[in-house]
Design an enzyme around this catalytic site. Structure first.
Site, PDB file in Angstrom:
ATOM      1  N   GLU A 155       0.818  -1.205   0.000  1.00  0.00           N
ATOM      2  CA  GLU A 155       0.000   0.000   0.000  1.00  0.00           C
ATOM      3  C   GLU A 155       0.857   1.262   0.000  1.00  0.00           C
ATOM      4  O   GLU A 155       1.865   1.337   0.702  1.00  0.00           O
ATOM      5  CB  GLU A 155      -0.904   0.008   1.237  1.00  0.00           C
ATOM      6  CG  GLU A 155      -1.810   1.220   1.352  1.00  0.00           C
ATOM      7  CD  GLU A 155      -2.713   1.177   2.572  1.00  0.00           C
ATOM      8  OE1 GLU A 155      -3.590   2.053   2.688  1.00  0.00           O
ATOM      9  OE2 GLU A 155      -2.543   0.261   3.411  1.00  0.00           O
ATOM     10  N   GLU A 256     -12.779   2.458   4.431  1.00  0.00           N
ATOM     11  CA  GLU A 256     -11.772   2.741   5.451  1.00  0.00           C
ATOM     12  C   GLU A 256     -11.798   4.244   5.752  1.00  0.00           C
ATOM     13  O   GLU A 256     -10.838   4.955   5.516  1.00  0.00           O
ATOM     14  CB  GLU A 256     -10.385   2.292   4.983  1.00  0.00           C
ATOM     15  CG  GLU A 256      -9.380   2.216   6.129  1.00  0.00           C
ATOM     16  CD  GLU A 256      -7.987   1.814   5.686  1.00  0.00           C
ATOM     17  OE1 GLU A 256      -7.534   0.722   6.071  1.00  0.00           O
ATOM     18  OE2 GLU A 256      -7.345   2.599   4.957  1.00  0.00           O
TER      19      GLU A 256
END
Length: 279
Positions: A155, A256
């Protein structure tokens, strides 16, 4: 907003955190969701007692929600840390100790997708030394994940909120993905495309989607500014998720984002209830 054929999941490490960990799966299910993801829940313990793992597994199963993604140990997250695998010494060791524990736990729930957060730069250690350690640990993790037919996610975070993290652009994360795959030959490392982080970096989201969807195995969303629910900021998620689909992405979209001032259950008004349960 559309999204009739989009598979959403809720990140229980940022949403429903007003509740104890073991109550969050049921709360997500009560809100209409059938899939969830988690950061490693025990920030001080890469290896935990089996009873704690069993309790979380039971909470997920009893709620009827599917675990679709799990972070490996990443230090104090949320908090000052941004990962552990590139940090020499104790943190790197804790990451490696966590890998088999996290894999075994997730596998027992049918989850084989794992996010490995890189880690901040630290004083007294060269960037080259940290990067070499990171590649070594990512290769270790990719091989372990490969044994269960799984996927290792890399990520990119954002520079304003994570100034000491070196992975703060899509191209840099892709560079690491490619390096891991070249080292293992397994081709099981993929990009985790977090549209909030990339937007905070000022990256062209349309360009990122067009260039990197083929190497992407998971997507996370939050609006910008504020990291709130879609509709609270300026990002056009109808267009962005439509572009992802046009480029061939059919995986999970992880929610998220921060719920705002009220309970998390009230943070999903943007998504009609019939669209929350994953097909």
């Amino acid at each position: 907003m559309g999204f009739t054929d989009t598979r959403f999941n809720v990140n229980l490490s940022i949403l429903f955190t007003e509740l104890p960990l073991l109550e969050r799966p049921a709360a997500a299910r009560a809100a209409g969701f059938t899939a969830v993801e988690l950061w490693w829940p025990w920030v001080d313990a890469p290896v935990v007692e089996q009873a704690e793992l069993d309790a979380l597994r039971s909470a997920l199963n009893d709620a009827g929600v599917r675990l679709v993604g799990l972070n490996f140990y990443a230090g104090q997250l949320p908090g000052p840390d941004r990962g552990a695998l590139s940090v020499p010494g104790r943190e790197s060791e804790r990451f490696r100790a966590n890998v088999p524990v996290a894999i075994e736990f997730a596998k027992s729930l049918g989850c084989t997708t794992f996010n490995a957060l890189y880690g901040n730069r630290v004083e007294g250690v060269s960037a080259a030394e940290q990067d070499a350690l990171a590649l070594e640990n990512l290769v270790f993790a990719a091989r372990a994940v490969g044994e269960v037919g799984g996927t290792l996610l890399i990520e990119a975070l954002n520079a304003p909120e994570s100034p000491k993290c070196p992975l703060v652009s899509a191209p840099k994360a892709i560079e690491v993905v490619d390096a891991v795959n070249a080292a293992t030959g397994l081709d099981n490392a993929r990009f985790l495309m977090d549209l909030y982080h990339l937007s905070m970096n000022g990256e062209d989201l349309d360009e990122v989607i067009d260039r990197y969807t083929a190497k992407t195995a998971h997507v996370q969303i939050a609006d910008n500014p504020g990291r709130g629910a879609p509709g609270s900021g300026s990002l056009d998620f109808t267009a962005l998720l439509g572009r992802l689909k046009k480029n061939g992405y059919d995986g999970w979209i992880g929610l998220e984002y921060k719920p705002g001032n009220g309970p998390s259950a009230g943070a999903f008004a943007w998504l009609p209830a019939p669209l929350r349960a994953a097909n």
